[in-house]
Design a protein around this motif. Structure first.
Motif: not given
Length: 570
Positions: A23-26, A98-99, A131-134, A151-157
């Motif tokens: 929720t950091f970018d909300l 970004g987070s 990891g997330k970029i908005n 544009y939102i890009s999220q990378r996770g594991s």
């Protein structure tokens, strides 16, 4: 779930893993329970949650947060960091965020009793990374008009901790997701037309891919046994919606919406042919708000939703593709609500809404790695929701909220346990079915009291009675009673304290009733120190009393854990 009005569910599963979203970018979270506007589109059976992204208000603004997570012994659990920056220049603005969230493990409660596959202490395979970029750019050429590209890009594991309950029939899965990646590109606009009308347009493209590795054992090193595999998903969705609204006269505002969404899913186990699935979902909705008096409004709406199955492929034991039975589904969703607002803070409402949810691709076609039987004939789930509610200040220091509701659900979709022999794995087996008629009744009560300007105390209590009228199958995953309470104390200009508690009654985790997640109560506390408008720090403790609890039987949640965060605003 929506982001800025754009649906974000995964194509195949039909839902989102909320643990993957932060929720950091909300700017805000909008929740519509039960009675939600038909303008949202299809599949809002129980309501809608809309996550509204940030938009800057000054020429340059932002914040940076860094944080550390530990267990109850102050041993390292992980970290978080995020940055937000943006600028508003009148006719245009930009926003970038970004987070990174990293949890390399968590420790269970000291009350946890060891089981065959989990001895306690640090929870095995409990790591997650996200990891997330908005990025957003917007244009506001005149008051009321706005055009933005996002544009939102999220990378996770993530790891998947093994079952740690008492049911010996449950399969033990040594699973890890080395990839959980999502990219979204969407355009949103609002254009004023004359003095009394507007047009909103949303267009989006969403891509989701993940890789799931199933290993031999808890060493997570080898994939040689019959249940070991590498599963690869490649999904994408694209679509658009338009909304037109016009004020006919002083009493009536009329709105129309058209939605179309194409969902494409590709999956295969490494070495196997690729299976393809594709659905198209459309919705046409109209809503009218009639202002009966200055304080009393009647909202009427109806939507016609349709899902078409374009492609659905299975894989037989000879490793050959075949076509599943295809089927289309339609639903009408009428609703009406009466809303009385005597002032800006008080409200009384009475609503009735017929809602629907189309079964997902996974509901209909997934064999769940040999542990389920597909059901292409699965029907649409319907619910007629009735609610009476009120909220408002009874005194200047006390706000009360209350509602009573009754849901008449037909063709409820739920996993039903089958004999083990029904599945190719020979172990636990289930099938998603329309279990029939379910009646749900309950009440929600809440209050917020402000004894002083520095103190706020509140609570929310829900009682929910669900009755399966069609069979003896237990209804899963929802407690009968739930209580949430909180307190906020602003000790002085620099120090504040926030405390909360959550209490849940027990719930079933299987339709047979053999798995039960017991009732629990947990408490959390946080201290915030803000020496200036630019700097703040916080220290918090979750699960303060180190309770052993579960939302799903066999999957214990973290024991007592702590966090430290520092934020710099600019």
């Amino acid at each position: 779930v929506f982001i800025d009005g754009v649906p974000v569910y995964v194509s195949y599963d039909g839902y989102v893993d909320l643990a993957r979203f932060n929720t950091f970018d909300l700017a805000s979270v909008q929740v519509a329970k039960g009675f939600s506007s038909v303008l949202y589109g299809p599949n809002t059976l129980g309501g809608a949650i809309n996550l509204v992204s940030r938009k800057p208000s000054r020429e340059f603004e932002g914040d940076v947060t860094v944080g550390l997570k530990t267990d109850k012994d102050f041993k390292y659990n992980g970290y978080r960091t995020d940055i937000n920056a943006g600028g508003n220049y009148g006719t245009w603005y930009w926003q970038a965020s970004g987070s990174m969230l990293d949890t390399n493990r968590y420790r269970m409660s000291s009350d946890f009793k060891p089981t065959t596959y989990e001895v306690g202490g640090v929870r095995d395979n409990s790591y997650t990374q996200d990891g997330k970029i908005n990025l957003k750019i917007g244009f506001t050429p005149r008051e009321g008009d706005e055009y933005s590209l996002n544009y939102i890009s999220q990378r996770g594991s993530k790891g998947n901790p093994v079952y740690a309950g008492s049911d010996s029939t449950q399969s033990i899965r040594y699973w890890r997701w080395p990839e959980w990646d999502k990219d979204s590109l969407y355009f949103i606009s609002r254009t004023g037309i004359g003095q009394s009308s507007y047009l909103k347009v949303r267009a989006f493209y969403d891509k989701f891919s993940n890789v799931l590795n199933s290993y031999d054992d808890a060493r997570y090193s080898y994939m040689t046994r019959s249940y070991a595999f590498t599963s690869i998903y490649n999904d994408h969705s694209y679509g658009a919606s338009t909304e037109f609204g016009t004020t006919i006269n002083q009493q009536n505002t009329l709105k129309f919406a058209l939605h179309i969404k194409q969902d494409k899913h590709e999956e295969h186990n490494k070495g196997n042919p690729v299976q393809n699935f594709e659905d198209r979902t459309t919705s046409l909705a109209v809503e009218d708000t009639h202002q009966i008096t200055e304080k009393l409004a009647l909202v009427l709406g109806v939507s016609r939703d349709r899902r078409e199955t374009l492609e659905a492929e299975g894989l037989n034991n000879a490793n050959q593709l075949y076509d599943f039975k295809k089927g289309d589904a339609d639903s009408w969703n009428p609703q009406a609500g009466l809303f009385y607002k005597p002032n800006a803070t008080d409200e009384v409402h009475a609503t009735i809404a017929r809602k629907s949810r189309f079964p997902t691709m996974k509901d209909r076609y997934s064999g769940r790695f040999g542990r389920a039987v597909p059901n292409p004939d699965l029907d649409t789930e319907f619910s007629t929701n009735y609610e009476l509610g009120a909220s408002g200040f009874v005194t200047s220091k006390l706000k009360l909220m209350a509602s009573v509701f009754y849901y008449d659900t037909t063709d409820l979709i739920q996993a039903v346990n089958l004999p083990n022999s029904a599945c190719s794995s020979g172990s636990q087996c289930s099938q998603f079915r329309n279990v029939g008629k379910v009646l749900t009744s309950g009440t929600e009560l809440g209050f917020a009291v402000f004894p002083t300007d520095a103190l706020e105390i509140g609570a929310n209590y829900t009682y929910l009675d669900r009755d399966n009228k069609s069979s003896d199958d237990k209804l899963t995953d929802i407690p009968r009673e739930k209580l949430f309470g909180y307190g906020k104390w602003q000790a002085n200009e620099m120090w504040s304290l926030v405390a909360s508690t959550e209490v849940n009654s027990s719930r079933y985790s299987s339709t047979t009733g053999t798995r039960v997640s017991g009732g629990f109560g947990i408490a959390n506390i946080k201290v915030v120190y803000q020496p200036s408008a630019l700097w703040s720090g916080e220290f918090g403790i979750n699960n303060l009393f180190d309770r052993n609890y579960t939302y799903i039987e066999g999957y214990p949640m973290p024991g007592r854990n702590m966090f430290f965060n520092v934020t710099r605003r600019f």
